[in-house]
Design a protein around this motif. Sequence first.
Motif, mmCIF file in Angstrom:
data_model
loop_
_atom_site.group_PDB
_atom_site.id
_atom_site.type_symbol
_atom_site.label_atom_id
_atom_site.label_comp_id
_atom_site.label_asym_id
_atom_site.label_seq_id
_atom_site.Cartn_x
_atom_site.Cartn_y
_atom_site.Cartn_z
ATOM 1 N N THR B 166 72.425 52.133 78.797
ATOM 2 C CA THR B 166 71.530 51.068 78.882
ATOM 3 C C THR B 166 70.270 51.447 79.424
ATOM 4 O OG1 THR B 166 73.437 49.255 79.101
ATOM 5 C CG2 THR B 166 71.351 48.618 79.734
ATOM 6 N N GLY B 167 69.249 50.960 78.592
ATOM 7 C CA GLY B 167 67.877 51.255 79.080
ATOM 8 C C GLY B 167 67.374 52.764 79.126
ATOM 9 N N LEU B 168 68.218 53.411 78.221
ATOM 10 C CA LEU B 168 67.645 54.764 77.839
ATOM 11 C C LEU B 168 67.443 55.085 76.327
ATOM 12 C CD1 LEU B 168 70.583 56.756 79.842
ATOM 13 C CD2 LEU B 168 68.470 56.144 80.753
ATOM 14 N N ASP B 169 66.519 55.758 75.969
ATOM 15 C CA ASP B 169 66.217 55.903 74.644
ATOM 16 C C ASP B 169 67.224 56.661 74.060
ATOM 17 O OD1 ASP B 169 65.753 58.772 74.546
ATOM 18 O OD2 ASP B 169 64.209 58.604 75.791
ATOM 19 N N PRO B 170 67.313 56.816 72.378
ATOM 20 C CA PRO B 170 68.533 57.398 71.847
ATOM 21 C C PRO B 170 68.736 58.718 72.169
ATOM 22 C CG PRO B 170 67.103 56.220 70.446
ATOM 23 C CD PRO B 170 66.312 56.091 71.793
ATOM 24 N N ILE B 171 67.881 59.512 72.331
ATOM 25 C CA ILE B 171 67.998 60.975 72.553
ATOM 26 C C ILE B 171 68.746 61.165 73.728
ATOM 27 C CG2 ILE B 171 66.805 63.133 72.788
ATOM 28 C CD1 ILE B 171 64.762 62.112 70.887
ATOM 29 N N VAL B 172 68.255 60.519 74.770
ATOM 30 C CA VAL B 172 68.564 60.578 76.157
ATOM 31 C C VAL B 172 70.043 59.831 76.229
ATOM 32 C CG1 VAL B 172 68.446 60.224 78.739
ATOM 33 C CG2 VAL B 172 66.485 60.452 77.422
ATOM 34 N N SER B 173 70.389 58.613 75.453
ATOM 35 C CA SER B 173 71.517 58.182 75.211
ATOM 36 C C SER B 173 72.563 59.067 74.983
ATOM 37 C CB SER B 173 71.577 56.716 74.355
ATOM 38 O OG SER B 173 70.800 55.993 75.142
ATOM 39 N N TYR B 174 72.159 59.666 73.905
ATOM 40 C CA TYR B 174 72.992 60.773 73.173
ATOM 41 C C TYR B 174 73.571 61.891 74.329
ATOM 42 C CZ TYR B 174 74.837 64.457 70.378
ATOM 43 O OH TYR B 174 75.544 65.519 69.656
ATOM 44 N N SER B 175 72.417 62.418 75.076
ATOM 45 C CA SER B 175 72.888 63.320 75.971
ATOM 46 C C SER B 175 73.770 63.003 77.169
ATOM 47 C CB SER B 175 71.670 64.136 76.426
ATOM 48 O OG SER B 175 71.073 63.070 77.503
ATOM 49 N N ILE B 176 73.647 61.636 77.497
ATOM 50 C CA ILE B 176 74.219 61.224 78.376
ATOM 51 C C ILE B 176 75.805 61.210 78.046
ATOM 52 C CG2 ILE B 176 74.933 59.248 80.023
ATOM 53 C CD1 ILE B 176 72.634 60.862 81.119
ATOM 54 N N ALA B 177 76.118 60.828 76.784
ATOM 55 C CA ALA B 177 77.270 60.418 76.039
ATOM 56 C C ALA B 177 77.999 61.673 75.993
ATOM 57 C CB ALA B 177 77.077 59.786 74.686
ATOM 58 N N LYS B 178 77.362 62.697 75.517
ATOM 59 C CA LYS B 178 77.843 64.070 75.261
ATOM 60 C C LYS B 178 78.362 64.492 76.724
ATOM 61 C CE LYS B 178 76.655 68.607 73.162
ATOM 62 N NZ LYS B 178 76.730 69.166 74.247
ATOM 63 N N LEU B 179 77.528 64.240 77.686
ATOM 64 C CA LEU B 179 77.686 64.761 79.182
ATOM 65 C C LEU B 179 79.079 64.341 79.508
ATOM 66 C CD1 LEU B 179 76.510 66.408 81.419
ATOM 67 C CD2 LEU B 179 75.505 64.165 82.343
ATOM 68 N N ILE B 180 79.147 62.807 79.228
ATOM 69 C CA ILE B 180 80.437 62.139 79.725
ATOM 70 C C ILE B 180 81.672 62.894 78.983
ATOM 71 C CG2 ILE B 180 81.824 60.176 79.571
ATOM 72 C CD1 ILE B 180 79.097 58.525 79.543
ATOM 73 N N LYS B 181 81.525 63.285 77.619
ATOM 74 C CA LYS B 181 82.576 64.147 76.865
ATOM 75 C C LYS B 181 82.863 65.475 77.543
ATOM 76 C CE LYS B 181 83.981 64.621 72.110
ATOM 77 N NZ LYS B 181 85.007 63.616 71.796
ATOM 78 N N ASP B 182 81.764 65.846 77.773
ATOM 79 C CA ASP B 182 81.810 67.527 78.362
ATOM 80 C C ASP B 182 82.488 67.400 79.671
ATOM 81 O OD1 ASP B 182 80.551 68.272 76.118
ATOM 82 O OD2 ASP B 182 78.926 68.867 77.057
ATOM 83 N N MET B 183 82.135 66.276 80.580
ATOM 84 C CA MET B 183 82.530 66.167 81.772
ATOM 85 C C MET B 183 84.293 66.160 82.006
ATOM 86 S SD MET B 183 80.935 66.234 84.695
ATOM 87 C CE MET B 183 79.663 66.246 83.756
ATOM 88 N N LYS B 184 84.716 65.110 80.957
ATOM 89 C CA LYS B 184 85.941 64.834 80.799
ATOM 90 C C LYS B 184 86.700 66.087 80.409
ATOM 91 C CE LYS B 184 89.789 63.678 78.594
ATOM 92 N NZ LYS B 184 90.617 64.438 77.471
ATOM 93 N N ALA B 185 86.110 66.996 79.508
ATOM 94 C CA ALA B 185 86.897 68.125 79.118
ATOM 95 C C ALA B 185 86.926 69.267 80.378
ATOM 96 C CB ALA B 185 86.173 68.685 77.928
ATOM 97 N N LYS B 186 85.676 69.320 81.114
ATOM 98 C CA LYS B 186 85.887 70.159 82.263
ATOM 99 C C LYS B 186 86.772 69.797 83.291
ATOM 100 C CE LYS B 186 81.214 72.017 81.178
ATOM 101 N NZ LYS B 186 79.817 71.821 81.494
ATOM 102 N N ASP B 197 77.140 49.840 73.086
ATOM 103 C CA ASP B 197 76.803 50.738 72.270
ATOM 104 C C ASP B 197 77.873 51.614 71.583
ATOM 105 O OD1 ASP B 197 75.492 53.022 70.971
ATOM 106 O OD2 ASP B 197 74.165 53.316 72.882
ATOM 107 N N LEU B 198 77.812 51.219 70.075
ATOM 108 C CA LEU B 198 78.711 51.590 69.019
ATOM 109 C C LEU B 198 78.751 53.345 68.998
ATOM 110 C CD1 LEU B 198 81.242 50.179 67.949
ATOM 111 C CD2 LEU B 198 79.713 50.177 65.677
ATOM 112 N N ASP B 199 77.468 53.899 68.963
ATOM 113 C CA ASP B 199 77.483 55.039 68.883
ATOM 114 C C ASP B 199 78.060 55.911 69.935
ATOM 115 O OD1 ASP B 199 76.075 54.790 66.442
ATOM 116 O OD2 ASP B 199 74.101 54.890 67.385
ATOM 117 N N VAL B 200 78.010 55.412 71.303
ATOM 118 C CA VAL B 200 78.572 56.276 72.282
ATOM 119 C C VAL B 200 80.018 56.145 72.253
ATOM 120 C CG1 VAL B 200 78.676 56.054 74.780
ATOM 121 C CG2 VAL B 200 76.280 55.490 73.870
ATOM 122 N N ALA B 201 80.387 55.002 71.686
ATOM 123 C CA ALA B 201 81.806 54.739 71.873
ATOM 124 C C ALA B 201 82.319 55.733 70.746
ATOM 125 C CB ALA B 201 82.362 53.348 71.380
ATOM 126 N N ASN B 202 81.925 55.994 69.486
ATOM 127 C CA ASN B 202 82.201 56.660 68.467
ATOM 128 C C ASN B 202 82.261 58.222 68.871
ATOM 129 O OD1 ASN B 202 83.114 57.459 65.965
ATOM 130 N ND2 ASN B 202 81.029 57.318 64.877
#
Lengths: 255, 243
Positions: B166-186, B197-202
């Motif tokens: 919330t409150g982040l532009d699409p590029i930063v939103s994407y990087s945070i979402a990717k970070l969550i996914k990477d974090m979970k994997a690591k 945000d459906l894109d984040v969920a997807n």
Amino acid sequence: MFIFTYFGSLIVNFIDQLGGIVILASKALINVFKGSFRIKQTIDQFYTIGVTSSFIVILTSLFIGMVEALQIYHGFQKFGAENIIGYTVAVSLGRELSPVFTALMIVARNISAMSAEIGTMKITEQIDAMEVMAVDPINYIVTPRIVATVVMLPFLVALSNVVGNIGGYIVGVFILKVNSVSYIDNIKQYLDLSDLTYGFIKAAVFGLIISSIGCYMGLNTSKGAKGVGLSTTKAVVVSSVAILVADYILSAFLF
Amino acid sequence: MIEIKNLRKAFGNQVVLNNLDLKIEAGKITVILGKSGQGKSVLIKSIIGTLKPDSGKIMFDNKNLLDMKLPEFNKIRMKFGVLFQEAALFDSMNVFENVAFPVVEHKLINKKNIKDEVRRVLDLVELGDVEEKYPSELSGGMKKRVGLARAIITKPQIIFFDEPTTGLDPIVSYSIAKLIKDMKAKLNTTCLVITHDLDVANLIADFIGFLDGGKIIEFDEKENFFRSNSPIVREFLDAFKGG
């Protein structure tokens, strides 16, 4: 009917807030007696409340002492009692003026800031974050502030007494030409230690009351930036009134 | 890992959570979607204990969190990490002090190793030389990364994300979402993400639930969720596509 509803809700709200403040102060003090005491945070607050408030206390006390000497001189002169203005200034400062005015200055300078700071932490979820990290916000935030206010206020009152008496001496001796020796001698002769200790005890009680109110208002902040403003205003108004009420109660029943 | 049963929370006459049931699988990312004002944040706050539900059960390791006294609950909280909506960094502390806060408070790490540990988690969230900066000097995305670093430094079993983009532009939103996914994997942690945000969920979800009217009205694996026939879910999905 409307009047009953209005005053009824005011009374309920007052009792609710009073209860909340007492419970908060009790929890904070229990932390002190349990020994789960945060030294670093408390020392930080000693500095904020004690050291950084010294200048405003010196400034106000100087003028209070000067005004006090001036007013008393004009009254006492009619009875030829102008030589005892030194004692009168000292006793009124020690028992009444220094504790009350110093506490009011601390409300204006520190309690308002305390409430605003805690209120901002509340609305930005910093307090929630602390809780989630299993850190007790009362122990971390409230106890150091209450302890520091209770401890530092008597020291500031002592400072206020010294500066206020210097102000009274300057006006009495240098402007109103009261005899310097009798000014000092009257203080030495009539002023009891209890006149000062009563003031220090009052200051500690005021410190407990105003810091508890400031922290309570901050912790109960809601509704964003406007809420921070509201809780800060409430903290200042309620603390100021509480000082005067407590002052009367302490003066009438204890001293 | 967490099972929620009949959770109810009302504010006055307004029922926000209405006998809500939810199961959060261990080692998976569960995303709760929903329109604004449907009680997504109330749900997360009920689990982490900053709001007290009126009734229901929140089972964690077969214990009901709502029956616990504070000291016992605090022990469970040490297994939680939370990234708040606005990161909730302490204004008066710099990044280093913020990130180190939970380990210093609970003496989880030897004092001389704290610096290395803070650096390690800051590297994990891909943040450079920011230890001396204060929250007011950071961008929204950087704040979220610091908040995430603070959340993972205690090596939590489950991380809660309250509207992480919330409150982040699409590029930063994407990087945070990717970070969550990477974090979970690591870290192989369980994650519960609340978002609209459906894109984040997807991008990140293993499971998706849809919160509406105080209940989870749809819950399934990501692929199945996007094929949902629920009219309310379809309306939400179609509105997002249209947007």
